[in-house]
Design a protein around this motif. Sequence first.
Motif, PDB file in Angstrom:
ATOM      1  N   UNK A 143       0.827  -1.199   0.000  1.00  0.00           N
ATOM      2  CA  UNK A 143       0.000   0.000   0.000  1.00  0.00           C
ATOM      3  C   UNK A 143       0.860   1.247   0.000  1.00  0.00           C
ATOM      4  N   UNK A 144       0.324   2.319  -0.571  1.00  0.00           N
ATOM      5  CA  UNK A 144       1.093   3.562  -0.720  1.00  0.00           C
ATOM      6  C   UNK A 144       0.468   4.717   0.048  1.00  0.00           C
ATOM      7  N   UNK A 145      -0.136   4.448   1.187  1.00  0.00           N
ATOM      8  CA  UNK A 145      -0.690   5.520   2.006  1.00  0.00           C
ATOM      9  C   UNK A 145       0.427   6.291   2.693  1.00  0.00           C
ATOM     10  N   UNK A 168      -1.330  10.768 -11.833  1.00  0.00           N
ATOM     11  CA  UNK A 168      -2.317   9.860 -12.429  1.00  0.00           C
ATOM     12  C   UNK A 168      -2.851   8.876 -11.392  1.00  0.00           C
ATOM     13  N   UNK A 169      -1.971   8.298 -10.599  1.00  0.00           N
ATOM     14  CA  UNK A 169      -2.377   7.300  -9.611  1.00  0.00           C
ATOM     15  C   UNK A 169      -3.309   7.912  -8.564  1.00  0.00           C
ATOM     16  N   UNK A 170      -2.900   9.036  -7.981  1.00  0.00           N
ATOM     17  CA  UNK A 170      -3.664   9.600  -6.864  1.00  0.00           C
ATOM     18  C   UNK A 170      -4.931  10.304  -7.319  1.00  0.00           C
ATOM     19  N   UNK A 171      -4.942  10.934  -8.466  1.00  0.00           N
ATOM     20  CA  UNK A 171      -6.194  11.545  -8.927  1.00  0.00           C
ATOM     21  C   UNK A 171      -7.207  10.479  -9.298  1.00  0.00           C
ATOM     22  N   UNK A 172      -6.756   9.361  -9.869  1.00  0.00           N
ATOM     23  CA  UNK A 172      -7.679   8.262 -10.171  1.00  0.00           C
ATOM     24  C   UNK A 172      -8.259   7.684  -8.885  1.00  0.00           C
ATOM     25  N   UNK A 173      -7.443   7.603  -7.851  1.00  0.00           N
ATOM     26  CA  UNK A 173      -7.912   7.051  -6.585  1.00  0.00           C
ATOM     27  C   UNK A 173      -8.984   7.935  -5.956  1.00  0.00           C
ATOM     28  N   UNK A 223      -6.403  -3.427  -7.877  1.00  0.00           N
ATOM     29  CA  UNK A 223      -6.614  -3.771  -6.469  1.00  0.00           C
ATOM     30  C   UNK A 223      -7.454  -2.707  -5.792  1.00  0.00           C
ATOM     31  N   UNK A 224      -8.156  -3.101  -4.750  1.00  0.00           N
ATOM     32  CA  UNK A 224      -8.969  -2.159  -3.986  1.00  0.00           C
ATOM     33  C   UNK A 224      -8.036  -1.338  -3.101  1.00  0.00           C
ATOM     34  N   UNK A 225      -8.121  -0.011  -3.161  1.00  0.00           N
ATOM     35  CA  UNK A 225      -7.253   0.832  -2.337  1.00  0.00           C
ATOM     36  C   UNK A 225      -7.492   0.575  -0.846  1.00  0.00           C
ATOM     37  N   UNK A 226      -6.423   0.671  -0.081  1.00  0.00           N
ATOM     38  CA  UNK A 226      -6.535   0.540   1.370  1.00  0.00           C
ATOM     39  C   UNK A 226      -7.131   1.822   1.944  1.00  0.00           C
ATOM     40  N   UNK A 227      -7.609   1.744   3.170  1.00  0.00           N
ATOM     41  CA  UNK A 227      -8.135   2.936   3.846  1.00  0.00           C
ATOM     42  C   UNK A 227      -7.043   4.004   3.959  1.00  0.00           C
ATOM     43  N   UNK A 228      -5.805   3.575   4.216  1.00  0.00           N
ATOM     44  CA  UNK A 228      -4.695   4.522   4.323  1.00  0.00           C
ATOM     45  C   UNK A 228      -4.430   5.226   2.991  1.00  0.00           C
ATOM     46  N   UNK A 229      -4.596   4.512   1.873  1.00  0.00           N
ATOM     47  CA  UNK A 229      -4.400   5.140   0.564  1.00  0.00           C
ATOM     48  C   UNK A 229      -5.499   6.168   0.279  1.00  0.00           C
ATOM     49  N   UNK A 230      -6.732   5.850   0.641  1.00  0.00           N
ATOM     50  CA  UNK A 230      -7.832   6.800   0.443  1.00  0.00           C
ATOM     51  C   UNK A 230      -7.601   8.051   1.290  1.00  0.00           C
ATOM     52  N   UNK A 278      -4.691   9.205   2.331  1.00  0.00           N
ATOM     53  CA  UNK A 278      -3.574   9.954   1.742  1.00  0.00           C
ATOM     54  C   UNK A 278      -4.033  10.701   0.489  1.00  0.00           C
ATOM     55  N   UNK A 279      -4.845  10.079  -0.350  1.00  0.00           N
ATOM     56  CA  UNK A 279      -5.322  10.727  -1.583  1.00  0.00           C
ATOM     57  C   UNK A 279      -6.077  12.011  -1.256  1.00  0.00           C
ATOM     58  N   UNK A 280      -6.924  11.967  -0.253  1.00  0.00           N
ATOM     59  CA  UNK A 280      -7.675  13.173   0.152  1.00  0.00           C
ATOM     60  C   UNK A 280      -6.745  14.252   0.683  1.00  0.00           C
ATOM     61  N   UNK A 281      -5.775  13.831   1.492  1.00  0.00           N
ATOM     62  CA  UNK A 281      -4.802  14.771   2.047  1.00  0.00           C
ATOM     63  C   UNK A 281      -3.957  15.384   0.936  1.00  0.00           C
ATOM     64  N   UNK A 282      -3.432  14.536   0.056  1.00  0.00           N
ATOM     65  CA  UNK A 282      -2.543  15.002  -1.015  1.00  0.00           C
ATOM     66  C   UNK A 282      -3.251  15.964  -1.964  1.00  0.00           C
TER      67      UNK A 282
END
Length: 194
Positions: free
Chosen positions: A30-32, A56-61, A75-82, A84-88
């Motif tokens: 995971x990349x959170x 591309x990765x984070x805007x798609x998420x 793959x289904x994003x982890x809660x930590x990735x979601x 991070x995407x909102x924060x980023x």
Amino acid sequence: MSVRKLIAGMQTSVDGKIEGPDGYADWVEGWGDNYQLMPQIDACLLGGGMYPSHEQYWTALEEIEPGKPHPLTGTVPTAAEVEWARFAARIPHYVLSNTLTSANWPRTSFLRSLDDVAAIKEESGQDIYLIGGARTTVSLIDAGLVDELRLQVHPLIAGVGKALFETTGPRRGLELQSCEQLDDGRVSLIYGVS
């Protein structure tokens, strides 16, 4: 006036690889916020080679419905990735590049030189997360602009692949600030860069 710290974070194998033979770190699940940086940063810095795929990765998420797979990874994003995407999406991203001139992600600015990186460190604000890539990270370490290096070392020898410090110049001393064993045999190392 205090200077903002530039904190580099990287996922590596025990043999220092950040990518396998297929061009990515297939051992990272995971990349959170893998380095617990969200409370202390308010900006990210990337190199021009890494930025387009990062964007591309984070805007798609951001646009994925809960429980649905990411279109790039399947793959289904982890809660930590979601999280991070909102924060980023809310914080500025600086891109060190002499060639890139546009970005789709709002709040993206382009830096053209190491002096520009030094200048943003002098601005008021919280610390800055240096996401990478490897060449950018090494060039900023070699220039004395990175203050802290956070590594998550995965319990494997990757063998063939890209090494984090493949292009480093002079020897640089590191001061161990923290060492913590994580899940699945991973180790978190935090170094001050001198």
